[in-house]
Motif scaffolding. Sequence first.
Motif, PDB file in Angstrom:
ATOM      1  N   PRO A 175     -10.430 -49.536 -52.897  1.00 52.96           N
ATOM      2  CA  PRO A 175     -10.197 -48.851 -51.519  1.00 52.96           C
ATOM      3  C   PRO A 175      -9.541 -47.496 -51.862  1.00 52.96           C
ATOM      4  O   PRO A 175      -9.965 -46.458 -51.499  1.00 52.96           O
ATOM      5  N   ARG A 176      -8.388 -47.394 -52.668  1.00 53.04           N
ATOM      6  CA  ARG A 176      -7.661 -46.273 -52.579  1.00 53.04           C
ATOM      7  C   ARG A 176      -8.134 -45.265 -53.504  1.00 53.04           C
ATOM      8  O   ARG A 176      -8.211 -44.139 -53.057  1.00 53.04           O
ATOM      9  N   PHE A 191     -12.858 -59.922 -52.669  1.00 50.00           N
ATOM     10  CA  PHE A 191     -13.493 -59.343 -51.270  1.00 50.00           C
ATOM     11  C   PHE A 191     -14.236 -57.973 -51.623  1.00 50.00           C
ATOM     12  O   PHE A 191     -13.631 -56.934 -51.679  1.00 50.00           O
ATOM     13  N   PHE A 192     -15.420 -58.309 -51.870  1.00 49.68           N
ATOM     14  CA  PHE A 192     -16.277 -56.873 -52.325  1.00 49.68           C
ATOM     15  C   PHE A 192     -17.057 -56.428 -51.279  1.00 49.68           C
ATOM     16  O   PHE A 192     -17.821 -57.192 -50.559  1.00 49.68           O
ATOM     17  N   SER A 193     -17.316 -55.127 -51.140  1.00 49.50           N
ATOM     18  CA  SER A 193     -18.012 -54.609 -50.096  1.00 49.50           C
ATOM     19  C   SER A 193     -18.907 -53.670 -50.567  1.00 49.50           C
ATOM     20  O   SER A 193     -18.845 -53.005 -51.548  1.00 49.50           O
ATOM     21  N   SER A 203     -11.436 -54.630 -48.339  1.00 50.45           N
ATOM     22  CA  SER A 203     -11.953 -54.970 -49.462  1.00 50.45           C
ATOM     23  C   SER A 203     -11.093 -54.780 -50.502  1.00 50.45           C
ATOM     24  O   SER A 203     -10.105 -54.132 -50.470  1.00 50.45           O
ATOM     25  N   ASP A 204     -11.271 -55.620 -51.691  1.00 51.72           N
ATOM     26  CA  ASP A 204     -10.481 -55.516 -52.968  1.00 51.72           C
ATOM     27  C   ASP A 204     -11.207 -54.322 -53.619  1.00 51.72           C
ATOM     28  O   ASP A 204     -10.517 -53.652 -54.118  1.00 51.72           O
TER      29      ASP A 204
END
Lengths: 399, 283, 364
Positions: free
Chosen positions: C226-227, C39-41, C209-210
Amino acid sequence: MNNPLLRGLTQSRYSRRDALRFAGYSAAGLALAACGVQGQKAAAPSPSAVADFWSTQKKNGRVVFANWPEYMPEDQAPLKQFQQATGISYEYKEVIQENAEFFGKSEPQLRAGQPLGYDIIVMTNGLQLGKMIQLGYLTALDHKQLPNFAANAGASYKNPAYDANNTYTIPYQAGVTGIAYNTKYVDEDITSIQSLFDKKYEGKVGMMADAQEVGNFGMFAVGVDPDKSTQADWEKAAAKLKEQRDQGIVRKYYAQDYIDAVAKGDVWLSQAWSGDVFQRQLAGEPVKFVVPQEGGTIWIDNMAIPKGAANPVDALMLMDFLYKPEIAAELTAYIQYVTPVNGVQQILAGKSDEDSKALAESSLIFPTEADYAKLRPYRTLTNAEEPVYNGLFQTITQG
Amino acid sequence: MRRWTPYWLALPAWLWLAIFLVVPIAAMASVSLTTGNLIDGFTQTFSVSNYSDAIAKYSTQLVRSLVYGGVATVIMLVLGYPVAYWIAFKAGHRKSMFLFLLLLPFFVSFVLRTISWGFLLADDGILLGTLKGWGVLPQDFHVLATTVAVIGGLVYNFLPFMILPIYVALERVDPRVIEASYDLYASRLSTFRRVVLPLSLPGVFAGVLMTFVPATADPINAQVLGGTSNTMIGNIVQTEYLVNNDYPTASAISFTLMAVLLIGIFIYARALGTENVLEAAAR
Amino acid sequence: MPEDVPAIELDGVVKEYLAHGETVQAVKGVSLTIGEGEFFSLLGPSGCGKTTTMRMIAGFEEPTKGLVKLLGQDVTNVPPNKRDINMVFQSYALFPHMNVWENVAFGLRRKKVAEAEIKQRVGDILEIVDLTGREKRRPREMSGGQQQRVALARALVNRPRALLLDEPLGALDLKLRQQMQTELKRIQREVGITFVYVTHDQSEALTMSDRIAVMNDGLVEQLADPREIYERPASKFVAGFIGTSNLLSGTVDAVDGDLLVVRLGEHDRILVPGQAAAGDTVDLTVRPEKITISTERPEAGLSMVQGTVGELTYLGTYNSYAVALADGTEITVFQQNAIDSSTTAERGDTVWLSWRPQHSYTLS
């Protein structure tokens, strides 16, 4: 500037009417009241009634003249002279584009007893003028007040079949329907109406869409005098015209734009009005006009006073004024159709300019006695005859 | 008080329609059921023989008009759709210029345009004369006074009325919907067939109505460009009205034409699924 | 990130437009790799080039330079209808003249899938997006959320190699948006397809997202999970764009092993990991929730600055303080609204702010 030449170069008098003819006819029908229309058939008024009417009328110093476009010199000199001579001021309106359309627009108004707002109108002898007379929409003329007409009108223009004794009308201008042909394509001298029916001109012949015009030529072709024709003659003429059509000889039945087609060579020969052809000749185009030996049609544009006109006496005075030869000569010099007034030819011949001389010598403007002998008017039709006649010839022109 | 305002505002339009549409049509309907002539007067006989007589007499011209109108409409659709498509999707920022060009001939009167066609297509005119001079065409070839000229004139005169509504419909198609179709494996052709065409149908519907009806009733093209066997029903109405003053017959023909056109439109609307079409158009 | 062949690969992709006679670079050179099932943003403000990047992946735009690869295959010049990728459009772009069923079946029909299978697959996907029973509806008869799910089903039913989503939740209201975020994530897990998600909403990107590529001005500023994006923004832009950040600027006083000692005011002493020499000016960032606020001087070994409490905002689960430092820099501090909160400061108080060195980062 040479006016006749300029007009010849532009367009014929009739084709210009095209642009406006389509506007009128919706109004005509819509004005009809629902639930039937009362007939207005009127008997001819008795001479005493006519005299009574005119005895109550007097000169008002004003007159409104409704005419066709291109039917009066642009400087309106004849009218100005009239004003000078009589002190009557005039209003000149070019509002008549076509007989049928003008009749269609005026008829409801006249039927309702409303004045048209014109003291003089000009209409061609034909169905619509006949209806105007029959329906009592015209004012019987007082010939005591028309001395110039009595003195100067040509014999063929007095007491016409469509208006006995000129009760309602006197001619304004006349024209001849004959054959026009383009000498670039036609290398013989056309003399006979049979040329219009000649197989060798297949697809190159123009005929008129008008039932009267086409019918007359049909009758000439079968050797019938339209004036004395019967229904059987019409049927014979119609059969002849139908054959002409079915053989593909006729290219088109023209409403009025035939002269361009002749000049361009779309048709090589066509039924034609004399004035149109004369204008083209002045413009230097290779167009010839001939009254065929079997006969041609003469038609007359007539002045009349509509019922309810406000200034009938002034109208009569103007109508009569136009029968002065020197005034009529001015009209002819510009209009170039056939004048009903005697003496015009001499006046024009006596002028010094070339154009006037050319006019005086033209048999298109001044048909010879021999020409007149061949000319026949439209057949005057009774109410019963009209649908039969129209039906016969419209079936051909509107196939 | 204020809730009546919309009604008051709509009143002039309703009156306009009532006076200039309903009243004349009613009057015409009444006239079409009279008998007589102008001189003796027309009497209300409620006889339908005007209709049967007119149809019997002029069925050729009536059918011919419908055929000419129909053929012209089909040609206009075939010619006009690509133009509308091109302006809507390919003309870019010059769109308004092309729309203006499309409307440019309309600044000249209908009759004059048609007459100028007659000039252009004259047998020995600029076009045919030149081609004949080159020997491309036989000497006796002509376009004027033929069926082709009449239908061609109808197409020429009414084409913008086909193009404009189709253009408007295409213009309203969301470009992302077209992209979505490409994205979902549709080819260009299939995108057109499945997405663009159906979405432009309200425009096609309007375009066909706006061209078929006036083209069928038009008298001018037949008169100016036609020959001996191209008379259309509009010419007949004109003659009956103006020349013959046979108002009942003219009214009866007008009504017959109106009825035939309405029935045609109704069938056409049903065939095209108007409900959807009109719904989509109203969106 | 799963290994083997990446689902999508962009290699030095540039996109130039001609606008008003001038060449404009919308994408200035983007290289990235998106793994299968990821899941790519693509995250960034409007005009950053994220949509153009996605449209190049979909095939609606051809790159001016660079390569686009799908599963290792060069598809740079392959039209969209030949790419095994589907897209969910902003505002859905459903076919208005088709009902739900026809919309969803559109792609399968174009691929000439057997009618029986189409029936099966459309039925299945409608069940997944919870639209069973609404097959005959027209798009305009449905709510925004339902249309959204039709758009999703229409794309997913084709079992594409990747699904591109262009601001798909932008048109929905807040509550529905949050609901759909969870839904999307669930569906993605269920179907296991690579999602490329374009958004300008950082919280949406962080939630779902991943990995995220933060884009700015046609370039990827940072590509990370994200982190890391949140905790360790790589640039001033990312720090500013993602969440609330405090940006500080000061001179390096000394270098203490891995740590730089940065001094702002007289009593201030900031310790931050980084590479710099004494005398350099560095920018650094620290998140508001990492900062402790107290009236007493904090223990040594922490970064500490002194300031005056300005605005104090009560935000339910936490309080937000705006603290002005001596040099005028304003620092935002979030403090948990804990029961034993003993250090509540008032407006006008002089306070100490402190944080652990590893919670702050120097910025490039």
